[in-house]
Design an enzyme around this catalytic site. Structure first.
Site, short mmCIF file in Angstrom:
data_model
loop_
_atom_site.label_atom_id
_atom_site.label_comp_id
_atom_site.label_asym_id
_atom_site.label_seq_id
_atom_site.Cartn_x
_atom_site.Cartn_y
_atom_site.Cartn_z
N ASN A 157 73.21 136.11 49.39
CA ASN A 157 72.51 135.62 48.21
C ASN A 157 72.27 136.75 47.21
OD1 ASN A 157 70.74 134.30 46.37
ND2 ASN A 157 70.10 132.89 47.98
N ASP A 158 71.26 137.56 47.44
CA ASP A 158 70.89 138.60 46.47
C ASP A 158 72.01 139.60 46.23
OD1 ASP A 158 68.26 137.57 46.21
OD2 ASP A 158 67.72 138.54 48.10
#
Length: 470
Positions: free
Chosen positions: A396-397
């Protein structure tokens, strides 16, 4: 005998250093662990022959402790799930810091007992000034690492989720630090057992208070920092005990941990100070989904399989979600099927993917992925613009383009994988939630991105079945 002992310590030190060097590459890491293990066994056995232990009567207790501790560690190392590996690393690292703190406590209490028989004497008179200073500093660092690592373990294991314990947490931490330093100075000339107990209790509390505000996204850096502190504490207490093996092993671990901490912080565009006192990892100030242009577009597994089957190159980006789903074996099976269809497949690893350094590398190696298909961020980023499909599974990040493009993003400046630059992006994800940092991911809203919702292992299995039918 003394020459034999010193020669054995020297050989153990060589094995530590060579082993650590071997651990720098996934190809030789297993060999490095074995070499370091042999060095540790050698140093431990030789220590029993040390003349300074003459008169010690608790050999049986030491042997029992080694058997119990070593047996437990062996069993946990063999049975721990890869998804739980970061927690185990944090826990075992904390034990190392606790051991260093315990050694310092024994030395300090022993010095106080001797000083009480000499009017006007203190710890520094019994241990000598330099040894007393090193013992107190080692006590502080080791004890702080112990309690801090336990909090890190509890956070990673989902047992503790708070980000503050008291109002104005950071100011309380600063006050505790000042008080601990004051007590440490007082210990230098004290003969009070109570003062030593208070010192250790406050350092334990400081470790808890310092680690509690650290956000989830920063935990890999915190674990690496505590690892460096544990090594430093062991080295300092080795000086107190005049044990060459402890000095060398602690120095090597401390320096390696410090370098790793710096590299991890750089990979996140963060300073260690900001990790401990910045409160990053909380959602305050993060961009909401309503503020991002575009919308999430869903794709079905059959369409995703067709897209990848006719791709020239697929880059797979794994993250912690893949570890949670235990999908690594299915993902590698998927990659093998794509290669049978003449699709070039690569794996892209971000330095802080997962919950600790190297987590994804170990996970993929466990599934049998060849090392020459696994690429670090700097190696793979130039490939994304010519990649047909970037398959993001559980990450994700580390693929959020706002880290490059949006100065208002909490992630801005953090080096990320350029999956957003691929011709097509398919994101396998359980739901539409944010990542560990609580920051909304702009990648999910891009025109070239499609979301494939579901459990990572189940979705990978569906993709495999569809590919087999093509």
């Amino acid at each position: 005998m003394v020459i034999l002992i010193q020669a054995s310590y020297f050989l153990a030190a060589v094995l530590f250093i060579l082993g650590l060097k071997q651990m720098s590459s996934p190809v030789t890491a297993r060999r490095g662990i074995l070499w370091s293990g042999v060095g540790m066994v050698l140093a431990t056995l030789v220590t029993f022959l040390d003349p300074s232990l003459h008169g010690v009567s608790n050999y049986l207790l030491m042997v029992v402790a080694i058997i119990l501790g070593g047996g437990y560690a062996w069993q946990k190392g063999r049975t721990v799930a890869m998804v739980d590996m970061p927690q185990m690393i944090a826990l075992f690292n904390g034990m190392g810091g606790g051991a260093a703190g315990a050694i310092a406590a024994v030395e300090l209490f022993g010095a106080i007992n001797q000083s009480q028989a000499i009017p006007g004497a203190g710890v520094s008179l019994v241990l000598s000034s330099d040894v007393a200073i090193v013992a107190i500093v080692g006590a502080f660092i080791g004890t702080l690492s112990f309690s801090g690592s336990l909090v890190a373990w509890a956070k990673l294991d989902g047992r503790f989720r708070r980000t503050s314990l008291v109002p104005q947490q950071h100011w309380v931490n600063l006050g505790l630090l000042v008080l601990v330093i004051y007590l440490g100075v007082k210990l230098f000339d004290t003969d009070s057992t109570l003062l030593v107990l208070l010192f250790f209790l406050l350092v334990l509390l400081l470790g808890v208070f310092v680690t509690t505000p650290v956000g989830g996204a920063d935990m890999p850096v915190a674990i690496s920092l505590f690892n460096a502190l544990t090594g430093l504490a062991v080295g300092l207490e080795g000086y107190v005990l005049d044990n060459a093996a402890m000095i060398i092993a602690g120095t090597v671990v401390g320096s390696a941990g410090t370098l790793l901490t710096q590299l991890m912080a750089k990979a996140m565009n963060r300073s260690v100070w900001n990790v401990l006192f910045g409160g990053f990892g909380q959602s305050g100030g993060a961009k909401e989904a309503s503020e991002i242009e575009g919308s999430m577009k869903e794709i079905q597994s059959q369409d995703a399989a067709i897209m990848m089957a006719y791709a020239s190159q697929v880059v797979i980006v794994p993250g912690y979600g893949m570890a949670v789903a235990q999908a690594q074996h299915k993902v590698w099976e998927l990659a093998e099927l794509l290669e049978e269809n003449n699709v070039k497949v690569k794996f892209a690893i971000h330095p802080v993917a997962g919950r600790m350094p190297g987590h994804m590398n170990v996970l993929l190696a466990e599934a049998g992925v060849p090392y020459d298909k696994i690429f670090d961020m700097d190696e793979i980023n130039p490939d994304f613009p010519t990649t047909t499909v970037a398959l993001v599974i559980g990450a994700n990040d580390v693929v959020n383009p706002d880290a490059r493009n949006d100065k208002s993003s909490p992630l801005y400046g953090m080096p990320v994988l350029d999956a957003a630059k691929a011709e097509n992006v398919i994101v396998i994800k359980r739901g539409a939630g944010t990542g560990f940092s609580g920051v909304e991911n702009a990648l999910f809203y891009q025109d070239n991105t499609q979301m494939l919702y579901g459990d990572g292992q189940q979705v990978a299995g569906e993709l495999i079945q569809h590919l087999k039918k093509l």
